[in-house]
Design an enzyme around this catalytic site. Structure first.
Site, PDB file in Angstrom:
ATOM      1  N   SER A 172     -22.727 -61.599 -47.758  1.00 50.37           N
ATOM      2  CA  SER A 172     -23.407 -61.523 -46.545  1.00 50.37           C
ATOM      3  C   SER A 172     -24.747 -60.724 -46.301  1.00 50.37           C
ATOM      4  CB  SER A 172     -22.631 -61.625 -45.265  1.00 50.37           C
ATOM      5  OG  SER A 172     -22.050 -60.537 -45.154  1.00 50.37           O
TER       6      SER A 172
ATOM      7  N   THR B  60     -23.662 -57.358 -45.241  1.00 47.88           N
ATOM      8  CA  THR B  60     -22.805 -56.672 -44.027  1.00 47.88           C
ATOM      9  C   THR B  60     -23.061 -55.321 -44.744  1.00 47.88           C
ATOM     10  OG1 THR B  60     -21.369 -58.468 -43.626  1.00 47.88           O
ATOM     11  CG2 THR B  60     -20.930 -56.235 -42.870  1.00 47.88           C
TER      12      THR B  60
ATOM     13  N   HIS C 149     -24.583 -45.726 -30.910  1.00 53.94           N
ATOM     14  CA  HIS C 149     -23.767 -46.081 -31.915  1.00 53.94           C
ATOM     15  C   HIS C 149     -24.335 -47.343 -32.796  1.00 53.94           C
ATOM     16  CE1 HIS C 149     -19.862 -47.996 -33.531  1.00 53.94           C
ATOM     17  NE2 HIS C 149     -19.333 -46.939 -32.853  1.00 53.94           N
TER      18      HIS C 149
ATOM     19  N   ASN D   5     -22.874 -49.808 -34.225  1.00 54.53           N
ATOM     20  CA  ASN D   5     -22.521 -51.204 -34.015  1.00 54.53           C
ATOM     21  C   ASN D   5     -22.820 -51.800 -32.460  1.00 54.53           C
ATOM     22  OD1 ASN D   5     -20.211 -50.116 -35.940  1.00 54.53           O
ATOM     23  ND2 ASN D   5     -20.476 -52.618 -36.436  1.00 54.53           N
TER      24      ASN D   5
ATOM     25  N   SER E 146     -25.470 -60.409 -35.699  1.00 55.91           N
ATOM     26  CA  SER E 146     -24.390 -60.290 -36.686  1.00 55.91           C
ATOM     27  C   SER E 146     -25.006 -60.010 -38.142  1.00 55.91           C
ATOM     28  CB  SER E 146     -23.536 -61.480 -36.913  1.00 55.91           C
ATOM     29  OG  SER E 146     -22.813 -61.803 -38.087  1.00 55.91           O
TER      30      SER E 146
ATOM     31  N   THR F  38     -57.185 -81.995 -77.094  1.00 56.78           N
ATOM     32  CA  THR F  38     -56.016 -82.544 -76.424  1.00 56.78           C
ATOM     33  C   THR F  38     -55.004 -82.468 -77.818  1.00 56.78           C
ATOM     34  OG1 THR F  38     -56.953 -84.627 -77.188  1.00 56.78           O
ATOM     35  CG2 THR F  38     -57.283 -83.821 -74.843  1.00 56.78           C
ATOM     36  N   HIS F  39     -53.611 -82.313 -77.364  1.00 56.73           N
ATOM     37  CA  HIS F  39     -52.633 -82.132 -78.374  1.00 56.73           C
ATOM     38  C   HIS F  39     -53.062 -81.154 -79.669  1.00 56.73           C
ATOM     39  CE1 HIS F  39     -50.981 -86.133 -77.133  1.00 56.73           C
ATOM     40  NE2 HIS F  39     -52.396 -86.352 -76.992  1.00 56.73           N
TER      41      HIS F  39
ATOM     42  N   SER G 105     -51.322 -53.240 -83.590  1.00 57.84           N
ATOM     43  CA  SER G 105     -50.405 -53.274 -84.696  1.00 57.84           C
ATOM     44  C   SER G 105     -50.006 -51.851 -85.291  1.00 57.84           C
ATOM     45  CB  SER G 105     -50.831 -54.000 -85.831  1.00 57.84           C
ATOM     46  OG  SER G 105     -49.850 -53.864 -86.898  1.00 57.84           O
TER      47      SER G 105
ATOM     48  N   LYS H 104     -56.470 -54.229 -85.867  1.00 59.10           N
ATOM     49  CA  LYS H 104     -55.798 -55.441 -85.160  1.00 59.10           C
ATOM     50  C   LYS H 104     -55.640 -55.265 -83.561  1.00 59.10           C
ATOM     51  CE  LYS H 104     -52.364 -59.069 -85.699  1.00 59.10           C
ATOM     52  NZ  LYS H 104     -51.977 -59.446 -84.215  1.00 59.10           N
ATOM     53  N   VAL H 105     -56.118 -56.017 -82.849  1.00 60.69           N
ATOM     54  CA  VAL H 105     -56.333 -56.115 -81.265  1.00 60.69           C
ATOM     55  C   VAL H 105     -55.476 -57.363 -80.790  1.00 60.69           C
ATOM     56  CG1 VAL H 105     -57.259 -55.873 -79.149  1.00 60.69           C
ATOM     57  CG2 VAL H 105     -58.237 -54.421 -81.187  1.00 60.69           C
ATOM     58  N   ASN H 106     -54.543 -57.243 -79.935  1.00 57.99           N
ATOM     59  CA  ASN H 106     -53.553 -58.607 -79.660  1.00 57.99           C
ATOM     60  C   ASN H 106     -54.174 -58.696 -77.971  1.00 57.99           C
ATOM     61  OD1 ASN H 106     -52.535 -58.477 -82.024  1.00 57.99           O
ATOM     62  ND2 ASN H 106     -50.786 -57.062 -81.182  1.00 57.99           N
TER      63      ASN H 106
ATOM     64  N   GLU I 283     -49.924 -61.871 -72.743  1.00 60.07           N
ATOM     65  CA  GLU I 283     -48.735 -61.828 -72.993  1.00 60.07           C
ATOM     66  C   GLU I 283     -47.705 -61.405 -71.865  1.00 60.07           C
ATOM     67  OE1 GLU I 283     -48.711 -59.682 -76.747  1.00 60.07           O
ATOM     68  OE2 GLU I 283     -49.801 -61.183 -77.961  1.00 60.07           O
TER      69      GLU I 283
END
Length: 477
Positions: free
Chosen positions: A106, A108, A138, A140, A148, A196-197, A327, A333-335, A340
């Protein structure tokens, strides 16, 4: 000074770190749940402070705190309690909330953590001894008055989620949309081949492609607004089971109105408190919108990653900014690291959606869902990750990416799908045969048509005009 002090709750004495603002119930939870090391996210802690502030205002205005009941407070004590709640909402006591996310279902433990911190801080503001066993203010009786955990903790989750979505995610998505829309306008005359595909298709304009991405993010913005809308109903006022026992009949509506005033978000009291307490369907719906946004962000960033592939052996139709060496073994090399990163965030959010959906389905029995802490954590984490990943993607990738017209142009004339525009002139069957012959011979569609005198030269030029293929026939006329 001793390292610990002794605090007391309904189960007895507990040793608490000497200078902590929290008390016995928080310490018990710290000892009971040494699970993940993940405490509640700051946004939820701040929302809980704001909810306590709104509850205090409602109880003050209803005359409950200073009335004739047990242990009434003075006006100065009420002011101190509200000020302490405000400080929690402002993040001034973030280090005082050590309870693990994986706790009582809950929430609490965390509700009492907030109550204890506000109580002790308010006593301190009154120049009192915040370590006294008998609390003048207090946790409570006063801080938790008319409440509650079962209604205030989910209320805080709703408030935190709505605020984080509005303040973090929506601005990030808006900026991403604007950048993509500007790229679409700037690149509207650059013709490229469609796919496409992952196979060659008819031409389109790079601006049209990015216009599609911009529309995806526009729809994500609308989904983020729906995510906020799904958590506008607040359970507060239902207390333990939805019946509203021990609270004023106007309490829930007053708290919702105060939270709406404080946040500028149109929160309302739950229409039905038994539903509001027992079920977290609104949170499930909210995260469903976040999941869809994650799907979109994964798709857009992955498409951009593909478009930037290369530079010599891929598509390379879009030049992505160089962010870091790619890398440890391949020099130069560049990523596409920002793409990502975004995709990983999206995967995490999709996983969080499984947690939230499962928790909503099986965690709610009768008058309470006992999976609320993990649901709140997962949802807020998703919002934060989506917002920060989107901001980083815009800053370090989207704004700086450039079109590569040469690569776009090079693929258009070679495409066998150029033959599609000849269908109205020579029919599908003959066009298909022409495409197969072009592939086998290595010649372009235009070269074969010219050699075989398929169409008059002027008609052929018009039919194989790549730009005209990017619009409907009615637009061409």
């Amino acid at each position: 000074m001793s390292e610990f002090r002794t605090e007391h709750d309904s189960m007895g004495d507990v040793k608490v770190p000497a200078q902590a603002y929290y008390g016995a119930q928080t310490q018990r939870a710290v000892e009971n749940f040494p699970i993940s090391g993940w405490s509640l996210l700051p946004q939820l802690v701040h929302a809980m402070g704001l909810v306590k502030y709104a509850c205090g205002v409602a109880n003050r205005d209803l005359g409950k705190l200073t009335g004739t009941g047990k242990n009434p407070l003075s006006d100065e004590q009420v002011k101190a309690m509200l000020a302490a709640a405000r400080e929690v909402a402002e993040g001034k006591f973030d280090g005082e909330f050590p309870i693990d996310v994986f706790q009582t279902g809950s929430g609490t433990s965390s509700n009492m953590n907030v109550n204890e911190v506000i109580s002790n801080r308010a006593i301190e503001m009154m120049k009192g001894n915040r370590f006294e066993v008998k609390k003048a203010i207090h946790p409570n009786d006063h801080v938790n008055m008319g409440q509650s955990t079962n209604d205030t903790f989910p209320t805080a989750i709703h408030v935190a989620v709505a605020m984080a979505t509005r303040n973090l995610l929506i601005p990030a998505l808006k900026r991403f949309h604007d950048v993509l829309a500007e790229k679409a306008r700037a690149w509207d005359k650059i013709i490229k081949i469609g796919r496409t595909h992952l196979a060659d298709a008819t031409p389109l304009r790079l601006g049209q492609e990015f216009g599609g991405f911009a529309r995806q993010i526009q729809l994500s913005l609308e989904r983020a607004e729906l995510a906020v809308k799904s958590v506008l109903e607040l359970p507060v006022g239902g207390t333990a089971v939805g019946s509203g026992i021990n609270t004023h009949p106007e309490f829930g509506s007053r708290v919702a109105a105060e939270l709406a005033k404080e946040t500028g978000i149109p929160f309302i009291e739950a229409v039905n408190h038994f539903e509001g307490n027992a079920q977290r369907d609104g949170l499930v719906e909210c995260h469903g919108e976040l999941r869809t946004i994650a799907v979109t962000l994964f798709n857009v960033s992955n498409n951009i990653r593909w478009l930037g592939s290369g530079p010599r052996c891929g598509f390379y139709e879009v030049k992505l900014p160089d962010r870091q060496p790619g890398s440890s073994i391949m020099p130069g090399k560049v990523n596409p690291v920002m793409c990502e990163s975004m995709m990983q965030v999206a995967a995490r959010v999709m996983g969080n959606d499984q947690t939230v959906s499962f928790s909503g389905a099986v965690g709610g029995q009768f008058q309470l869902n006992i999976m609320m802490p993990v649901m709140g954590h997962a949802t807020l984490e998703s919002i934060r990750l989506l917002a920060q990943a989107t901001t980083a993607f815009v800053d370090f990738c989207a704004e700086e990416m450039e079109a590569n017209p040469e690569a776009c142009d090079a693929s258009v004339e070679k495409s066998l799908s150029m033959v599609t525009s000849l269908n109205p002139h020579i029919g599908y069957e003959k066009a298909a045969a022409l495409a197969k012959e072009a592939f086998k011979s290595g010649k372009t569609i235009r070269e074969l048509c010219t050699e075989q005198n398929i169409l008059p030269p002027e008609t052929l030029v018009q039919a194989l005009d790549p730009f005209s293929m990017t619009e409907p026939d009615a637009v061409k006329k």
